[in-house]
Write a protein that holds these residues in place. Structure first.
Motif, PDB file in Angstrom:
ATOM      1  N   GLN A   8       0.830  -1.212   0.000  1.00  0.00           N
ATOM      2  CA  GLN A   8       0.000   0.000   0.000  1.00  0.00           C
ATOM      3  C   GLN A   8       0.865   1.263   0.000  1.00  0.00           C
ATOM      4  N   ASP A  11       1.373   4.636   5.202  1.00  0.00           N
ATOM      5  CA  ASP A  11       0.472   4.272   6.296  1.00  0.00           C
ATOM      6  C   ASP A  11       0.338   5.457   7.249  1.00  0.00           C
ATOM      7  N   PRO A  18      -6.576   3.377  12.142  1.00  0.00           N
ATOM      8  CA  PRO A  18      -5.533   3.067  11.158  1.00  0.00           C
ATOM      9  C   PRO A  18      -6.058   3.193   9.734  1.00  0.00           C
ATOM     10  N   PHE A  19      -5.175   3.596   8.832  1.00  0.00           N
ATOM     11  CA  PHE A  19      -5.554   3.806   7.433  1.00  0.00           C
ATOM     12  C   PHE A  19      -6.215   2.567   6.837  1.00  0.00           C
ATOM     13  N   GLY A  20      -5.702   1.382   7.172  1.00  0.00           N
ATOM     14  CA  GLY A  20      -6.238   0.142   6.619  1.00  0.00           C
ATOM     15  C   GLY A  20      -7.665  -0.140   7.023  1.00  0.00           C
ATOM     16  N   ALA A  82       5.907   2.639   3.665  1.00  0.00           N
ATOM     17  CA  ALA A  82       5.697   1.502   4.570  1.00  0.00           C
ATOM     18  C   ALA A  82       5.487   0.274   3.706  1.00  0.00           C
ATOM     19  N   LYS A 193      10.290   1.341   6.483  1.00  0.00           N
ATOM     20  CA  LYS A 193       9.375   2.429   6.824  1.00  0.00           C
ATOM     21  C   LYS A 193      10.183   3.719   6.941  1.00  0.00           C
TER      22      LYS A 193
END
Length: 656
Positions: A8, A11, A18-20, A82, A193
């Motif tokens: 992805q 992040d 969280p973004f996810g 990330a 990261k």
């Protein structure tokens, strides 16, 4: 873009989620080698990821925009990169009575920054087997990296080579402020990261920012030096101001002069250069010239010139012609003009501060102010003031220095819900300022200096070149061993950079500093006797002519032939090789206390079926060696005199 399909790329946490786990719409647009992906949240937050393929490498940058009419929620734990990158399998570490084989280790090569020391831009993993543990990373281990005090290559530099069994990745973080990176070794991959170090902010309605960029170049079937040469070629072709359309093809070779000298003294030095046809390409004027009432000084160690930094007007007491006559004389000689500036650092007492205090970030008990390039009015002032001076004077290379640590200025001027914004706006303002200059002046080059090379990163490289990569060479009698070490370090990572050659007419010293770009200080001070000895002027011509020949291959492949050490009882050696023209050069340094006269070096990229003709740069004597002999026995050279530098140009005569 298959290499990154399962990642992805970035992040963050938004309002505690969280973004996810967020809901968003995705749209993608592909244009040639660029893929733009937009993530749109129902709250009005829009994230734009711009991913570009450069040959075998990948680069991306993220933009965050609040399209709503209210403040966004807090964006925190923002990682601009990330990703998980595949790497050959490695078993978890088990204690053993034996040292591990280096060939089986996962090594992280991360160069030391420009810190006024001998081993600048040298990586931990490039030293001895014992010290390689500094660069080793084991399964389950995480290593973290960050520069010092808000300058991108102060302490360490934002470049990495993660290497395992002939495979790996060269990585560059594009951020000229306080970046942060972590690398975790998994059994069959590494997690990478990177981010701007301290971010916890809301975006105002309509506000748009960019974050740091990342460049990742994967490679296979390469040793470390071969992978670094792939990286050098990538920087040269896709991330370098030098060689770009309309600008210089090579780094310049310069004569440096002190800006505080009277115009009359400078014109006399220019006349000597002209009369003796010294083959400099640029005349480089250092600080000391600016300030409405700055008085003349013979060199940098006298007067109060430093107290006028930030007062960007030519001192009429030093240069009554406002430097236009100096620039005109330089251009009539067929040469170009470099002029020093330092726009971001400003002294408290200067007129611009009293007139526009809102342009500056302050810090209690600090001696300097920081021009806030994130402030639109301050940005416009900087563009107009510096741009108009460049145009009026006739400057060909804009030299920007930065002799302060900005991190506390940014952080002390931020609220808890806007952490990171001051830095982000300042650094993006810096990029916009340089982009403005490059657009306004299509032939301008920018010299990036920050107490030496403390702002070297992939974003500054694409807009500038570090012509003074270290303040190590400020002293006229800097240790030659350090310059030789710098050659081994900087050239490993950068195809273009420059340094100083000292103030002594000494072949060993100046050859120790031979770089793609070079400045000499023989004419620098009024205390020097520049031009009094004709032999010295002939010597300058010989050295510059020699360097110009060497410069033709210095931006090609580079191989360090010895390890980095400032011990004075050894030899130091390096090789430049031009694969397409099948020629190159070897530079050898027998240091002042090296006890042995003869040394053997293993040259790289040697064709065992070829015949090589070597030419001694000192006397043009030639000798021939078979490629098979070089492969089997090495390059054997005898140098009877200690503290001697030798250069051998070579040509592969196969099929000629």
């Amino acid at each position: 873009m298959e290499f990154l399909n399962n990642n992805q790329l970035f992040d963050f946490i938004y309002g505690g989620t969280p973004f996810g786990e967020l809901e968003y719409e995705i749209s993608k647009t592909e244009n040639g080698n660029t893929l733009t992906t937009i993530y749109s949240l129902s709250t009005g937050l829009k994230i734009t990821n711009v991913l570009t393929k450069h040959g075998d490498a990948y680069e991306w940058v993220n933009y965050f925009e609040n399209t709503s009419d209210t403040d966004s929620e807090i964006i925190s734990d923002l990682w601009d990169c990330a990703v998980q990158l595949p790497l050959p399998y490695e078993e978890p570490y088990k204690p053993s009575a034996y040292l591990p084989d280096i060939k089986d280790m996962t090594l992280i090569y991360n160069p030391c920054g420009s810190n006024h020391i001998y081993n600048e831009f040298t990586s931990d993993a490039e030293t001895t087997v014992w010290n390689r543990k500094k660069g080793e990373i084991r399964v389950g281990q995480t290593k973290s990296y960050a520069p010092l005090r808000g300058r991108s290559s102060y302490g360490i530099a934002p470049f990495f080579n993660i290497h395992k069994s002939g495979e790996g990745y060269v990585i560059a973080i594009g951020w000229t402020g306080q970046w942060n990176c972590s690398i975790t070794r998994n059994e069959d991959s590494v997690t990478l990261k990177s981010k701007i170090e301290a971010t916890n902010f809301k975006l105002l309605s309509g506000e748009r920012i960019r974050t740091s960029s990342i460049v990742i170049m994967p490679y296979k079937n390469c040793d470390f030096n071969t992978s670094q040469n792939k990286w050098r070629r990538l920087v040269k072709s896709d991330f370098s101001l030098i060689g770009s359309e309309g600008r210089e093809k090579y780094c310049p070779i310069c004569a440096s002069i002190w800006g505080g000298m009277k115009t009359s003294s400078i014109l006399k030095r220019l006349e000597i250069i002209k009369e003796h046809n010294l083959p400099y390409e640029y005349i480089w004027m250092d600080a000391g010239w600016c300030g409405g009432d700055t008085k003349p000084t013979p060199d940098e160690f006298e007067g109060d010139w430093a107290m006028h930094t930030g007062d960007w007007q030519v001192s009429p007491l030093i240069h009554p012609g406002h430097l236009t006559d100096v620039a005109e004389a330089i251009h009539k000689m067929g040469k170009k003009f470099i002029l020093w500036f330092e726009p971001e650092r400003v002294l408290y007492h200067l007129p611009i501060v009293a007139k526009h205090p809102e342009y500056f970030l302050t810090l209690p008990n600090a001696g300097n102010l920081l021009l806030d390039l994130g402030n639109p009015k301050a940005f416009d002032y900087c563009c107009k003031t510096i741009g108009d001076l460049i145009e009026k004077i006739g400057v060909d290379c804009y030299r920007q220095d930065f002799n302060m640590d900005p991190i506390d200025y940014w952080r002390s001027n931020e609220n808890d819900d806007r952490k990171g914004i001051a830095e982000i706006k300042h650094i993006t303002g810096l990029y916009a300022f340089w982009d403005y200059l490059l657009e306004r002046f299509p032939h301008l080059i920018i010299d990036n200096c920050a107490s030496g090379g403390r702002r070297i990163d992939i974003e500054t490289l694409r807009r500038s070149v570090p012509l003074w990569r270290s303040d190590y060479q400020c002293a006229g009698n800097y240790p030659n061993e350090g310059s030789q070490c710098h050659q081994l370090g900087f050239n490993t990572w950068l195809p273009y950079s420059g340094t100083g050659g000292g103030r002594d007419y000494d072949t060993y010293r100046i050859r120790s500093s031979y770089s793609p770009g070079l400045t000499t200080n023989y004419a620098y001070s009024e205390h020097s006797n520049f031009g009094n000895d004709p032999e010295n002027l002939l010597w300058i011509t010989a050295r510059i002519t020699e360097l110009k020949k060497l410069r033709l291959i210095m931006d090609e492949d580079f191989y360090p032939l010895t390890s980095v050490s400032d011990n004075d009882d050894i030899w130091s050696a390096l090789q430049f090789d031009h694969p397409s023209t099948k020629d190159g050069a070897v530079l050898l340094f027998r240091r002042k206390n090296a006890p042995y006269e003869t040394a053997i070096f293993t040259l790289r990229n040697i064709d065992e079926n070829a015949v090589y003709i070597f030419t001694d740069a000192d006397n043009n004597n030639t000798f021939t060696l078979m490629g098979s002999e070089l492969k089997e026995k090495g390059f054997k050279i005898t140098v009877p005199e200690k503290e001697t530098a030798k250069i051998y140009f070579y040509k592969n005569m196969y099929l000629i």
